[in-house]
Design a protein around this motif. Structure first.
Motif, PDB file in Angstrom:
ATOM      1  N   LEU A 166      44.825  54.875  52.529  1.00 32.40           N
ATOM      2  CA  LEU A 166      46.341  55.316  52.508  1.00 32.40           C
ATOM      3  C   LEU A 166      46.961  54.196  51.705  1.00 32.40           C
ATOM      4  CD1 LEU A 166      48.738  57.000  53.873  1.00 32.40           C
ATOM      5  CD2 LEU A 166      48.894  55.347  55.344  1.00 32.40           C
ATOM      6  N   VAL A 167      47.433  54.958  50.391  1.00 34.05           N
ATOM      7  CA  VAL A 167      48.050  54.175  49.372  1.00 34.05           C
ATOM      8  C   VAL A 167      49.611  54.591  49.260  1.00 34.05           C
ATOM      9  CG1 VAL A 167      46.128  53.625  48.260  1.00 34.05           C
ATOM     10  CG2 VAL A 167      47.434  55.422  47.536  1.00 34.05           C
ATOM     11  N   ARG A 168      50.392  53.725  48.819  1.00 33.97           N
ATOM     12  CA  ARG A 168      51.828  54.172  48.235  1.00 33.97           C
ATOM     13  C   ARG A 168      51.705  54.375  46.678  1.00 33.97           C
ATOM     14  NH1 ARG A 168      56.782  52.553  50.278  1.00 33.97           N
ATOM     15  NH2 ARG A 168      55.735  53.399  52.131  1.00 33.97           N
ATOM     16  N   CYS A 169      52.332  55.593  46.596  1.00 36.26           N
ATOM     17  CA  CYS A 169      52.140  55.929  44.745  1.00 36.26           C
ATOM     18  C   CYS A 169      53.795  56.020  44.444  1.00 36.26           C
ATOM     19  CB  CYS A 169      51.515  57.277  44.664  1.00 36.26           C
ATOM     20  SG  CYS A 169      50.071  57.269  45.388  1.00 36.26           S
ATOM     21  N   SER A 170      53.997  55.476  43.358  1.00 35.55           N
ATOM     22  CA  SER A 170      55.343  55.558  42.758  1.00 35.55           C
ATOM     23  C   SER A 170      55.104  55.175  41.271  1.00 35.55           C
ATOM     24  CB  SER A 170      56.346  54.650  43.125  1.00 35.55           C
ATOM     25  OG  SER A 170      55.932  53.219  42.995  1.00 35.55           O
ATOM     26  N   GLU A 171      56.443  55.063  40.592  1.00 36.39           N
ATOM     27  CA  GLU A 171      56.104  54.869  39.068  1.00 36.39           C
ATOM     28  C   GLU A 171      55.342  53.484  38.841  1.00 36.39           C
ATOM     29  OE1 GLU A 171      56.696  56.624  36.653  1.00 36.39           O
ATOM     30  OE2 GLU A 171      58.164  57.855  37.069  1.00 36.39           O
ATOM     31  N   THR A 172      55.462  52.488  39.895  1.00 38.42           N
ATOM     32  CA  THR A 172      54.968  51.237  39.640  1.00 38.42           C
ATOM     33  C   THR A 172      53.630  51.049  40.455  1.00 38.42           C
ATOM     34  OG1 THR A 172      56.416  50.455  41.359  1.00 38.42           O
ATOM     35  CG2 THR A 172      57.217  50.168  39.021  1.00 38.42           C
ATOM     36  N   GLU A 173      53.351  51.943  41.550  1.00 42.74           N
ATOM     37  CA  GLU A 173      52.200  51.671  42.305  1.00 42.74           C
ATOM     38  C   GLU A 173      51.294  52.740  42.042  1.00 42.74           C
ATOM     39  OE1 GLU A 173      53.224  49.641  46.201  1.00 42.74           O
ATOM     40  OE2 GLU A 173      54.986  50.778  45.849  1.00 42.74           O
ATOM     41  N   ASN A 174      50.092  52.729  41.912  1.00 41.90           N
ATOM     42  CA  ASN A 174      49.179  53.730  41.824  1.00 41.90           C
ATOM     43  C   ASN A 174      49.797  54.623  40.937  1.00 41.90           C
ATOM     44  OD1 ASN A 174      46.768  53.038  43.572  1.00 41.90           O
ATOM     45  ND2 ASN A 174      48.454  52.691  45.036  1.00 41.90           N
ATOM     46  N   ALA A 175      50.426  54.437  39.669  1.00 41.58           N
ATOM     47  CA  ALA A 175      51.222  55.231  39.070  1.00 41.58           C
ATOM     48  C   ALA A 175      50.218  56.417  38.427  1.00 41.58           C
ATOM     49  CB  ALA A 175      51.737  54.498  37.876  1.00 41.58           C
ATOM     50  N   ASP A 176      48.899  56.501  38.464  1.00 41.26           N
ATOM     51  CA  ASP A 176      48.138  57.528  38.097  1.00 41.26           C
ATOM     52  C   ASP A 176      48.140  58.705  38.882  1.00 41.26           C
ATOM     53  OD1 ASP A 176      46.765  56.077  39.846  1.00 41.26           O
ATOM     54  OD2 ASP A 176      44.770  56.515  38.946  1.00 41.26           O
ATOM     55  N   LEU A 177      47.892  58.515  40.233  1.00 42.96           N
ATOM     56  CA  LEU A 177      48.313  59.241  41.244  1.00 42.96           C
ATOM     57  C   LEU A 177      49.774  59.960  41.323  1.00 42.96           C
ATOM     58  CD1 LEU A 177      46.100  57.658  44.357  1.00 42.96           C
ATOM     59  CD2 LEU A 177      45.426  59.690  42.870  1.00 42.96           C
ATOM     60  N   PHE A 178      50.592  59.280  41.257  1.00 41.32           N
ATOM     61  CA  PHE A 178      51.988  59.659  41.005  1.00 41.32           C
ATOM     62  C   PHE A 178      52.176  60.617  40.243  1.00 41.32           C
ATOM     63  CE2 PHE A 178      56.738  58.791  40.229  1.00 41.32           C
ATOM     64  CZ  PHE A 178      56.998  59.234  41.563  1.00 41.32           C
TER      65      PHE A 178
END
Length: 443
Positions: A166-178
Motif C-alpha cells: 500500500l503506497v501513497r501516490c501524488s506528484e511527489t510520491e510514486n509519481a509514475d503511478l500517479f
C-alpha cells in the motif's frame, strides 16, 4: 488459506454468482466469470487479495461502482476485488480537500456531502457512477469544458501495487503511478483504495437554457452549433442532444446549456441559431437546482436496462461532420436511446497536467443505446456499429468511460503517453498480474 476481514467466494461457493455480478449497472451481462470474488473490507484485505492472486496464478480485476458499459471488472478466471465497502468520505476544511473511497457514488453520495460544507466537485453526470472508475478514466464531469477533467483535481491517492504494497501516490510520491492512474482506467496496474480531491466553492446560482428543435432541422442546427459553441462562456456546460422525450413519438434535437454562474448572458449565443424561430420549445436562463439536473440524468440513464455505448473525439469541418452526425440524432433505434455532442473548447485552449489521459479534441460525440429486452440487442448493436462507422474517419481517439474496445478499438492515449504507460506498467507489474484492458486500444 488467506483470511480476510471482508467476504470471499470461490467459484462454486454459495453466493458466488450474485457476488460476481453485484452492482453491475448494465444488465446486458457478458458470460465472463472470475475464479473468485473478494469483497474487501479494508486496504489490508486488498493487499492480501493481490498476493493471493499472484500465488494462485489469477489475474486481478477491480470493481468500484460497476458502471462500465462492457463490465470491465468481469474477467474470466481472475480474482475480482470488489470495493463496494470503500465508501468513506471525509472533508478537510484546512485545505478544502475531500477523501473518498472508490465506491462512493458521485451524485448520490459525494455531492450531498460536499453541499453541507458549501463545496463542489465535478462528479459524473449519472449520479450512480462510482468515483473509482470515473476518476481513473479521466472523468468527464459537470462542466468539464470549463473546469477540466475530474482527474486534474486529484491531489493524491492510496494504491495497492502488484507487489501487494500500500503506497501513497501524488506528484511527489510514486509519481509514475500517479501519472498512469489518471487516465489509464481499467488498464491501471494497481488498486486505488482512496482518493483525495481538491474541491471548489459551491456555485451560487444555476440556470438552464433549452431549445428543442424538430428532427428535420438537425442539419441547420448542428452546422450552427459547430461554430456557435466557441462563443459560449467557460462557465456553461453545452451540449446538443438527440433523444425522444417522454410523450413524444419521434426524436428531437435539443440544445442545452447549464450555466454555473447564472444569468441570460451566459447563453446569449444560443439565440443566434438561424432557425431559432422554428424551435418547438425554448426556455432561457431558467433557475434550476442541481438535484433537479441529477434527477433528469437518472431518468435518462435508467437501471435494469441493456446498454450499448461508444464515443469519439472528433476533428473536421462542419461540411464533413454534419452528414455523418445527423442520422445519429434523428434516427434512434429505441425510445430511450440518446446521443450527445459536447464542446470542450475552453478545456482544449489551455494546458492540462501531464498524465496518461492525453487524447482529446474540442468536440466529443457519444451514443448511448438503451434497450429493455434481449430481442432488441441485434438492432441496437447494428445501429451503434453503423453510427460509429460514419464518424470513425473523423475520430482522434476515444474516452475510456464510454468505450468498448472489444467491439471498436480506438486510440486512448497519445503515442508518447502510450509508450510511457507501457514502460511504467512493465516496471510496476512485470508479471502482468492486473488484467488490463478488454480488447486492445488502437495505438
Amino acid at each position: 488459506m488467506t483470511s480476510f476481514t471482508g467476504a470471499f467466494w470461490r467459484r462454486g461457493d454459495t453466493g458466488f454468482a450474485d457476488a460476481a455480478t453485484s452492482r453491475l449497472f448494465n444488465h446486458r451481462l457478458p458470460s465472463r466469470r472470475p475464479a473468485a470474488v473478494l469483497r474487501a473490507a479494508d486496504a489490508a484485505d486488498v493487499a492480501a487479495g493481490v498476493r493471493l492472486a499472484a500465488a494462485e496464478g489469477w489475474k486481478v480485476a477491480v470493481r468500484s461502482g460497476g458502471h462500465s458499459w462492457p463490465a470491465w471488472s468481469l474477467r474470466e478466471d481472475a480474482l475480482l476485488v470488489d470495493l463496494a465497502l470503500f465508501t468513506r468520505m471525509a472533508y478537510d476544511p484546512a485545505d478544502a480537500t475531500v477523501a473518498v473511497g472508490p465506491a462512493v457514488r458521485g451524485g448520490l453520495d459525494l455531492d450531498p456531502y460536499l453541499a453541507e460544507h458549501g463545496r463542489f466537485f465535478s462528479v459524473g453526470h449519472s449520479p450512480t457512477v462510482g468515483m473509482g472508475g470515473f476518476l481513473l478514466q479521466g472523468g468527464i464531469g459537470w462542466n468539464c469544458r470549463g473546469w477540466g477533467w475530474a482527474a486534474e483535481s486529484v491531489e493524491s491517492m492510496d494504491v495497492v501495487t502488484a507487489a501487494g504494497d500500500l503506497v501513497r501516490c501524488s506528484e511527489t510520491e510514486n509519481a509514475d503511478l500517479f501519472w498512469a492512474a489518471r487516465g489509464a482506467g481499467p488498464g491501471f496496474f494497481g488498486v486505488v483504495t482512496e482518493f483525495r480531491l481538491r474541491t471548489r466553492p459551491r456555485f451560487r446560482e444555476l440556470t438552464q437554457s433549452t431549445y428543442v428543435y424538430p428532427a428535420d432541422l438537425a442539419p441547420e442546427v448542428l452546422t450552427w452549433y459547430l461554430s456557435a459553441r466557441r462563443e459560449v462562456p467557460p462557465s456553461v456546460e453545452l451540449a446538443a442532444v438527440g433523444c425522444t422525450p417522454p410523450g413524444c413519438d419521434a426524436p428531437v434535437l435539443i440544445v442545452d446549456a447549464v450555466s454555473f454562474d447564472g444569468g441570460p448572458a451566459s447563453s446569449a449565443a444560443l439565440d443566434t441559431c438561424p432557425v431559432v424561430g422554428k424551435a418547438s420549445a425554448a426556455t432561457v436562463a431558467r433557475p434550476v437546482g442541481f438535484a433537479e439536473l441529477q434527477a433528469a440524468q437518472l431518468r435518462a440513464n435508467p437501471d435494469h436496462h441493456r446498454y450499448f455505448a461508444d464515443n469519439a473525439f472528433l476533428t473536421g469541418s462542419a461540411s464533413e461532420l454534419v452528414p455523418a452526425l445527423v442520422p445519429a440524432f434523428v434516427d434512434l433505434p429505441t425510445p430511450r436511446t440518446f446521443t450527445v455532442l459536447g464542446d470542450f473548447t475552453p478545456l482544449r485552449s489551455r494546458r492540462t497536467p501531464d498524465m496518461a489521459l492525453s487524447v482529446g479534441t474540442d468536440l466529443y460525440f457519444a451514443a448511448y443505446v438503451i434497450g429493455e429486452a434481449p430481442e432488441e440487442d441485434a438492432r441496437c448493436r447494428a445501429w451503434l456499429d453503423g453510427t460509429m462507422r460514419r464518424v470513425a474517419p473523423a475520430s482522434a481517439g476515444c474516452y475510456l468511460g464510454d468505450s468498448d474496445l472489444t467491439v471498436r478499438p480506438d486510440r486512448i492515449m497519445s503515442d508518447a503517453a502510450w509508450s510511457r504507460f507501457r514502460r511504467i506498467r512493465a516496471d510496476r507489474d512485470p508479471e502482468g498480474l492486473f488484467a488490463g484492458y478488454l480488447g486492445a486500444p488502437a495505438q
